[in-house]
Design a protein around this motif. Sequence first.
Motif, PDB file in Angstrom:
ATOM      1  N   VAL A   5      56.482 -32.978  37.242  1.00 47.23           N
ATOM      2  CA  VAL A   5      56.431 -32.924  38.687  1.00 47.23           C
ATOM      3  C   VAL A   5      57.118 -31.591  39.435  1.00 47.23           C
ATOM      4  O   VAL A   5      58.147 -31.251  38.934  1.00 47.23           O
ATOM      5  N   ASN A   6      56.292 -31.194  40.294  1.00 45.15           N
ATOM      6  CA  ASN A   6      56.929 -29.964  40.897  1.00 45.15           C
ATOM      7  C   ASN A   6      57.621 -30.300  42.098  1.00 45.15           C
ATOM      8  O   ASN A   6      57.063 -31.215  42.935  1.00 45.15           O
ATOM      9  N   LEU A   7      58.851 -30.066  42.300  1.00 41.31           N
ATOM     10  CA  LEU A   7      59.823 -30.710  43.578  1.00 41.31           C
ATOM     11  C   LEU A   7      59.436 -29.798  44.636  1.00 41.31           C
ATOM     12  O   LEU A   7      59.897 -30.061  45.585  1.00 41.31           O
ATOM     13  N   GLY A   8      58.891 -28.591  44.809  1.00 42.38           N
ATOM     14  CA  GLY A   8      58.477 -27.873  45.756  1.00 42.38           C
ATOM     15  C   GLY A   8      59.735 -27.014  46.154  1.00 42.38           C
ATOM     16  O   GLY A   8      60.465 -26.484  45.522  1.00 42.38           O
ATOM     17  N   ALA A   9      59.890 -26.649  47.570  1.00 41.73           N
ATOM     18  CA  ALA A   9      61.148 -25.763  47.872  1.00 41.73           C
ATOM     19  C   ALA A   9      62.424 -26.563  48.133  1.00 41.73           C
ATOM     20  O   ALA A   9      63.369 -25.931  48.810  1.00 41.73           O
ATOM     21  N   VAL A  10      62.387 -28.006  47.983  1.00 40.98           N
ATOM     22  CA  VAL A  10      63.806 -28.460  48.202  1.00 40.98           C
ATOM     23  C   VAL A  10      64.958 -27.891  47.077  1.00 40.98           C
ATOM     24  O   VAL A  10      64.594 -27.432  46.088  1.00 40.98           O
ATOM     25  N   SER A  11      66.123 -28.053  47.552  1.00 41.36           N
ATOM     26  CA  SER A  11      67.452 -27.797  46.774  1.00 41.36           C
ATOM     27  C   SER A  11      68.442 -28.853  46.954  1.00 41.36           C
ATOM     28  O   SER A  11      68.217 -29.711  47.833  1.00 41.36           O
ATOM     29  N   GLY A  12      69.481 -28.767  46.321  1.00 39.66           N
ATOM     30  CA  GLY A  12      70.509 -29.707  46.304  1.00 39.66           C
ATOM     31  C   GLY A  12      70.243 -31.154  45.801  1.00 39.66           C
ATOM     32  O   GLY A  12      69.319 -31.207  45.093  1.00 39.66           O
ATOM     33  N   ARG A  13      70.927 -32.123  46.361  1.00 44.27           N
ATOM     34  CA  ARG A  13      70.886 -33.388  45.549  1.00 44.27           C
ATOM     35  C   ARG A  13      69.681 -33.952  46.203  1.00 44.27           C
ATOM     36  O   ARG A  13      69.587 -34.004  47.642  1.00 44.27           O
ATOM     37  N   GLN A  14      68.891 -34.708  45.525  1.00 47.34           N
ATOM     38  CA  GLN A  14      67.657 -35.349  45.823  1.00 47.34           C
ATOM     39  C   GLN A  14      67.387 -36.649  45.123  1.00 47.34           C
ATOM     40  O   GLN A  14      67.877 -36.544  43.984  1.00 47.34           O
ATOM     41  N   LYS A  15      66.900 -37.528  45.844  1.00 49.55           N
ATOM     42  CA  LYS A  15      66.473 -38.634  44.869  1.00 49.55           C
ATOM     43  C   LYS A  15      64.689 -38.895  44.945  1.00 49.55           C
ATOM     44  O   LYS A  15      64.063 -39.055  46.060  1.00 49.55           O
ATOM     45  N   VAL A  16      64.566 -39.147  43.764  1.00 46.02           N
ATOM     46  CA  VAL A  16      62.804 -39.227  43.582  1.00 46.02           C
ATOM     47  C   VAL A  16      62.773 -40.622  43.094  1.00 46.02           C
ATOM     48  O   VAL A  16      63.360 -41.236  42.373  1.00 46.02           O
ATOM     49  N   LEU A  17      61.812 -41.168  43.889  1.00 45.36           N
ATOM     50  CA  LEU A  17      61.081 -42.695  43.610  1.00 45.36           C
ATOM     51  C   LEU A  17      59.944 -42.348  42.534  1.00 45.36           C
ATOM     52  O   LEU A  17      58.953 -41.779  42.947  1.00 45.36           O
ATOM     53  N   ALA A  18      60.240 -42.871  41.308  1.00 44.88           N
ATOM     54  CA  ALA A  18      58.938 -43.115  40.397  1.00 44.88           C
ATOM     55  C   ALA A  18      58.386 -44.342  40.315  1.00 44.88           C
ATOM     56  O   ALA A  18      59.219 -45.429  40.410  1.00 44.88           O
ATOM     57  N   VAL A  19      56.853 -44.452  40.592  1.00 38.93           N
ATOM     58  CA  VAL A  19      56.464 -45.841  40.648  1.00 38.93           C
ATOM     59  C   VAL A  19      55.357 -45.774  39.461  1.00 38.93           C
ATOM     60  O   VAL A  19      54.398 -44.941  39.394  1.00 38.93           O
ATOM     61  N   TRP A  20      55.261 -46.746  38.861  1.00 45.99           N
ATOM     62  CA  TRP A  20      54.189 -47.351  37.696  1.00 45.99           C
ATOM     63  C   TRP A  20      53.479 -48.197  38.178  1.00 45.99           C
ATOM     64  O   TRP A  20      53.857 -49.390  38.089  1.00 45.99           O
ATOM     65  N   ASN A  21      52.072 -48.007  38.706  1.00 45.97           N
ATOM     66  CA  ASN A  21      51.191 -48.946  39.340  1.00 45.97           C
ATOM     67  C   ASN A  21      50.505 -49.569  38.167  1.00 45.97           C
ATOM     68  O   ASN A  21      49.798 -48.897  37.499  1.00 45.97           O
ATOM     69  N   ILE A  22      50.455 -50.921  37.959  1.00 45.41           N
ATOM     70  CA  ILE A  22      49.904 -51.689  36.934  1.00 45.41           C
ATOM     71  C   ILE A  22      48.412 -52.022  37.455  1.00 45.41           C
ATOM     72  O   ILE A  22      48.002 -52.124  38.739  1.00 45.41           O
ATOM     73  N   ALA A  23      47.551 -51.881  36.614  1.00 44.19           N
ATOM     74  CA  ALA A  23      45.893 -51.770  36.897  1.00 44.19           C
ATOM     75  C   ALA A  23      45.594 -53.439  37.073  1.00 44.19           C
ATOM     76  O   ALA A  23      44.649 -53.617  37.994  1.00 44.19           O
ATOM     77  N   ASP A  24      46.126 -54.093  36.424  1.00 44.41           N
ATOM     78  CA  ASP A  24      45.482 -55.436  36.654  1.00 44.41           C
ATOM     79  C   ASP A  24      46.374 -56.679  37.277  1.00 44.41           C
ATOM     80  O   ASP A  24      45.910 -57.817  37.242  1.00 44.41           O
ATOM     81  N   THR A  25      47.322 -56.252  38.201  1.00 41.10           N
ATOM     82  CA  THR A  25      47.971 -56.933  38.884  1.00 41.10           C
ATOM     83  C   THR A  25      48.385 -56.327  40.282  1.00 41.10           C
ATOM     84  O   THR A  25      47.968 -54.903  40.348  1.00 41.10           O
TER      85      THR A  25
END
Length: 167
Positions: free
Chosen positions: A134-154
């Motif tokens: 994942v490209n984080l773009g122009a941000v710097s410093g401390r960051q929190k990324v939310l990762a989501v795994w979307n299920i297909a059948d629920t």
Amino acid sequence: MKTSRRKLAAMAAGAAIAPLVTVVLPATSAYAHGYVSSPLSRQAQCAQRIVQCGQIQWEPQSVEGPKGLQSCSGGNGRFSDLDDDSKPWRATSVGKSVTFSWTFTARHATRDYEYFLGGRSLGKFSAQSSSHTVNLGAVSGRQKVLAVWNIADTGNAFYACVDLQVQ
């Protein structure tokens, strides 16, 4: 006559064993699924006892909730420690891009994976790969990324927050 007695005996044995199996097998196995293991997500840090957390330390793979949420806990009150930004979460040093790797304890049909920073989409991946860069773009410093795994059948997804120190 012998065949019907054998069938009856087998059915009786199965009925007698079923309650025992239910008690012996851990309840969490039905909910065990997946989480980001690299860089260390908040639940991975809890599981490794890097940060003191509640119940999530025993089941880091279980942060499941309805699709579309933006919380580290997936809306699950049992795992609310993951939403607490005041805990001493370790931030992994990264450059302007980072590869997130998932660990799975039970597979589901995948719709896609999404990554967010401050509610802004960083990318969506429909590939069945367990790693995504994942490209984080122009941000710097401390960051929190939310990762989501979307299920297909629920209607559910699995959630993981990852703390980063972007150089």
